[in-house]
Design a protein around this motif. Structure first.
Motif, short mmCIF file in Angstrom:
data_model
loop_
_atom_site.label_atom_id
_atom_site.label_comp_id
_atom_site.label_asym_id
_atom_site.label_seq_id
_atom_site.Cartn_x
_atom_site.Cartn_y
_atom_site.Cartn_z
N ILE A 78 0.83 -1.21 0.00
CA ILE A 78 0.00 0.00 0.00
C ILE A 78 0.86 1.26 0.00
CG2 ILE A 78 -1.77 1.28 1.27
CD1 ILE A 78 -2.76 -1.36 2.40
N GLY A 79 1.95 1.22 0.75
CA GLY A 79 2.75 2.42 0.94
C GLY A 79 3.55 2.82 -0.27
N TYR A 80 4.05 1.86 -1.06
CA TYR A 80 4.90 2.23 -2.20
C TYR A 80 4.13 3.03 -3.25
CZ TYR A 80 8.62 1.94 -5.63
OH TYR A 80 9.60 2.29 -6.53
N PRO A 81 2.99 2.55 -3.74
CA PRO A 81 2.27 3.39 -4.72
C PRO A 81 1.78 4.70 -4.11
CG PRO A 81 0.98 1.44 -4.11
CD PRO A 81 2.33 1.24 -3.55
N THR A 82 1.45 4.68 -2.81
CA THR A 82 1.02 5.93 -2.18
C THR A 82 2.15 6.95 -2.16
OG1 THR A 82 -0.51 4.69 -0.76
CG2 THR A 82 0.04 6.93 -0.09
N PRO A 163 9.73 7.10 4.82
CA PRO A 163 11.05 6.79 4.25
C PRO A 163 11.03 6.64 2.73
CG PRO A 163 10.62 5.42 6.17
CD PRO A 163 9.34 6.09 5.82
N LEU A 164 9.98 6.02 2.21
CA LEU A 164 9.87 5.89 0.75
C LEU A 164 9.78 7.26 0.09
CD1 LEU A 164 7.32 2.93 0.53
CD2 LEU A 164 9.68 2.88 -0.27
N LEU A 165 8.98 8.13 0.68
CA LEU A 165 8.79 9.45 0.10
C LEU A 165 10.07 10.27 0.14
CD1 LEU A 165 6.63 11.25 -1.15
CD2 LEU A 165 6.04 12.03 1.15
N SER A 166 10.83 10.14 1.24
CA SER A 166 12.07 10.91 1.35
C SER A 166 13.08 10.51 0.28
CB SER A 166 12.68 10.70 2.74
OG SER A 166 13.08 9.34 2.92
N VAL A 167 13.03 9.27 -0.19
CA VAL A 167 13.91 8.83 -1.27
C VAL A 167 13.34 9.20 -2.63
CG1 VAL A 167 14.92 6.80 -2.38
CG2 VAL A 167 14.88 6.95 0.11
N MET A 168 12.04 9.02 -2.81
CA MET A 168 11.44 9.25 -4.12
C MET A 168 11.49 10.70 -4.56
SD MET A 168 8.10 6.75 -4.03
CE MET A 168 8.27 4.96 -3.98
N VAL A 169 11.35 11.64 -3.62
CA VAL A 169 11.35 13.05 -4.02
C VAL A 169 12.73 13.49 -4.51
CG1 VAL A 169 9.46 13.68 -2.49
CG2 VAL A 169 11.80 13.77 -1.63
N SER A 198 14.73 3.53 -5.94
CA SER A 198 13.95 3.65 -4.70
C SER A 198 14.20 2.52 -3.72
CB SER A 198 12.45 3.71 -5.03
OG SER A 198 12.02 2.50 -5.64
N VAL A 199 15.12 1.60 -4.04
CA VAL A 199 15.41 0.47 -3.16
C VAL A 199 15.85 0.90 -1.76
CG1 VAL A 199 17.00 -1.47 -2.81
CG2 VAL A 199 15.83 -1.20 -4.99
N PRO A 200 16.68 1.95 -1.60
CA PRO A 200 17.03 2.36 -0.23
C PRO A 200 15.81 2.72 0.62
CG PRO A 200 18.54 3.36 -1.79
CD PRO A 200 17.47 2.70 -2.60
N GLY A 201 14.83 3.37 0.03
CA GLY A 201 13.61 3.69 0.78
C GLY A 201 12.82 2.44 1.13
N ILE A 202 12.77 1.47 0.20
CA ILE A 202 12.08 0.21 0.49
C ILE A 202 12.75 -0.51 1.65
CG2 ILE A 202 11.49 -2.05 -0.45
CD1 ILE A 202 11.31 -0.77 -3.20
N ARG A 203 14.08 -0.56 1.60
CA ARG A 203 14.81 -1.24 2.67
C ARG A 203 14.59 -0.57 4.02
NH1 ARG A 203 19.49 -0.60 0.78
NH2 ARG A 203 20.22 1.08 2.13
#
Length: 590
Positions: A78-82, A163-169, A198-203
């Motif tokens: 849920i969090g990754y596409p969000t 964390p995902l958002l901080s990497v994706m932006v 985006s792997v670092p944010g996933i991890r």
């Protein structure tokens, strides 16, 4: 004399108050807890062996891992596409980030209580389905594994998104456009370009969510059934029913060992995948699929002329209309935000019900339960205790954490990284393990059941928030400003007051507000240390949830839901004023 002057000027000395408190309240007790698990001074593994010899304990451990893994997987799905939709939202990104951030600041106990209202037999979902005639009797939506997953995902989803958002932006979006311009389809461009970056944010998100889920205690107990017991519940039961600390210590360190294994895995430098390990893995795969590779290369050569003509016709043409994709993305984002925000809003609406039982929507509107809250001395006393403890903890942790951050910022990067990880251990370790260690340490010095013990138990985690936030503020701080002030005969104290503090004030205030919320919402360490002798607001809510569903809790939950909004407004004006002061300083250098 020279040695004394060097010690006085050493930045490491600034970290002594923070590390001293943490070592005394948490570090030494952890060592003693480990020795207790080994039956010191005989030193044996009997307690660990006894744990794994009991089939029920092993099943609970496996169940804890399974629940944590499933909850983490759902949060990632849920969090990754969000996070991706928020990252590409443009001007709407700040508003969407606040809407995700707001539930994370809300009390976890309040959010758990909200789901008891939504999923109960007389809750919102069952009442709606019964009124519509879809079902004849209430569905079993609570006190089962489904409810546990819903509650845990609701609490942990913001922790996955951030964390995902901080990497994706920070990912260059022109890379996706370049891949599209070279003929890649949208999904192919995402899979080959955006996803690896985006792997670092996933991890980071998965590790953070999984470790926190390992120590979940209140949510599985409130929403789950007897078959959904997690290891933290077992540890709490052992501590409250047995006088022998050794089995409890062994169970706590088994849970901690799992968390440490996961954290150590997160510390592996995945950037080395481009080095030897990555090349070895690539060679293995190449050898494994050598024959298929030859066939694929031959077919690829046959299809090259056809693909070249197709590419030439599509290369510079505009992309397809993405209205449907935008509509699907907006709908998905709306559903996720509804999932995050709706339970808190439902609690606020229910709090205005005048009836003896919870109902949504209320037939009439009343402030009855707010009057009941403020006129009950047990509730107001618990509120005052929480506010008092939070205020003391925020001030103490702001002072000690700021000193530690200033000292660490002046140290070497490797030392700063190591010491920062040490000071964050009370946050990164499962909270039930931290609570047991703090209880053991404070019990040895007679501070269990005292206000001092509760404050010390809260400070060890609150200092970590302050250190991280102030260190982030100091990352852009120019040391030459301090050197210029000292060259004008300003002493260290005057330099800090007139130069350093105004520039990092927003970080200090933000850290103090985080510390206040962490202390105000803390329930597990408080329940261990206070022994319910000194009630706080979360403890009072937890006690009432176990005994009865009092509508007064809805009024309390409504107030706690609005508290983060006040915090965000205060933080916004703090950062705005801090930014304005920096702009004025730049405009008026004299």
């Amino acid at each position: 004399m020279t040695m004394i002057r060097r010690l006085r000027s050493s930045p490491v000395l600034l970290t002594v108050p923070a590390f001293g408190v943490m070592f005394a309240v948490f570090g030494i007790p952890m060592i003693l807890l480990f020795l207790t698990s080994l039956n010191s001074p005989e030193f044996s593994l009997a307690n660990y062996i006894g744990f794994f010899e009991k089939k029920s304990y092993v099943l609970i451990l496996v169940q804890t891992l399974k629940i944590s893994l499933v909850a983490t997987a759902i949060c990632l799905l849920i969090g990754y596409p969000t996070a991706y939709l928020i990252a590409v939202a443009g001007r709407a990104r700040p508003v969407l980030m606040v809407m995700v951030f707001l539930p994370w600041l809300t009390s976890a106990l309040v959010r758990t209580y909200a789901w008891t209202v939504v999923l109960g037999d007389n809750g919102l979902i069952n009442s709606l389905l019964l009124n519509l005639g879809v079902i004849d009797r209430p569905l079993t939506l609570i006190y089962n594994r489904f409810a546990v997953y819903v509650g845990m995902v609701h609490i942990m989803l913001p922790m996955m998104i951030l964390p995902l958002l901080s990497v994706m932006v920070n990912i260059d979006k022109t890379l996706m456009a370049a891949a599209r311009s070279m003929g890649a389809k949208p999904f192919t461009a995402f899979l080959r370009v955006f996803l690896p970056l985006s792997v670092p944010g996933i991890r980071s998100g998965c590790i953070l969510v999984f470790v926190v889920c390992l120590g979940f205690y209140i949510t599985p107990q409130a929403l789950g059934g007897l078959g959904d017991t997690m290891l933290s519940t077992l540890i709490n039961s052992q501590l409250t029913t047995s006088l022998d600390m050794a089995p409890t210590a062994a169970a706590a360190f088994i849970l901690l060992a799992v968390a440490l294994v996961v954290l150590s895995t997160a510390g592996v430098n995945l950037a080395s995948s481009h080095g030897q390990s990555g090349s070895v893995e690539h060679k293995i795969k190449a050898n494994r699929w050598l024959s298929l590779s030859k066939v694929s290369r031959y077919l690829n050569e046959l299809a090259t002329p056809f693909r070249a003509r197709y590419w030439a016709t599509k290369l510079y043409k505009s992309h397809r209309d993405t209205r449907w994709a935008n509509l699907i993305g907006a709908s998905f984002l709306a559903l996720v935000l509804t999932f995050l925000l709706a339970p808190g809003l439902i609690v606020i609406v229910i709090s205005f019900s005048p009836g003896e039982f919870l109902e949504f929507p209320p037939t009439t509107w009343s402030l009855r339960w707010y009057y009941s809250f403020f006129q009950d001395p047990t509730w107001t006393g618990a509120l005052w205790n929480s506010f008092k403890f939070g205020l003391i903890v925020s001030v103490a942790s702001a002072i000690a954490g700021t000193m530690a951050a200033l000292g660490l910022s002046r140290c070497s990067p490797s030392f700063r990284s190591s010491m920062t990880m040490v000071i964050l251990t009370p946050i990164t370790f499962p909270i039930i393990v931290v609570a047991v260690a703090v209880y053991l340490g404070l019990a040895r010095i007679g501070l269990v059941g005292t206000s001092t013990g509760i404050i010390l138990g809260h400070i060890i985690g609150a200092i970590g928030y302050v250190v991280v936030i102030v260190l982030a503020t100091l990352s852009g701080f120019d040391r030459r400003l301090e050197q210029a002030a000292m060259s004008m005969r300003a002493g260290p104290t005057r330099t800090f007051v007139r130069v350093t503090f105004p520039l990092i004030r927003s970080g200090i205030i933000g850290g103090a507000l985080f510390a206040f919320l962490a202390s105000f919402d803390e329930v597990i360490i408080t329940s261990f240390v206070s022994g319910y002798a000194i009630p706080t607001l979360p403890l009072k809510m937890l006690e009432n949830l176990k005994q009865q569903v009092d509508p007064t809790i809805a009024a309390v939950g409504s107030l706690l839901t609005l508290l983060p909004i006040v915090w965000l407004v205060a933080l916004y004006f703090t950062l705005w004023r801090g930014r304005s002061s920096l702009q004025n300083a730049a405009a008026n250098p004299a």
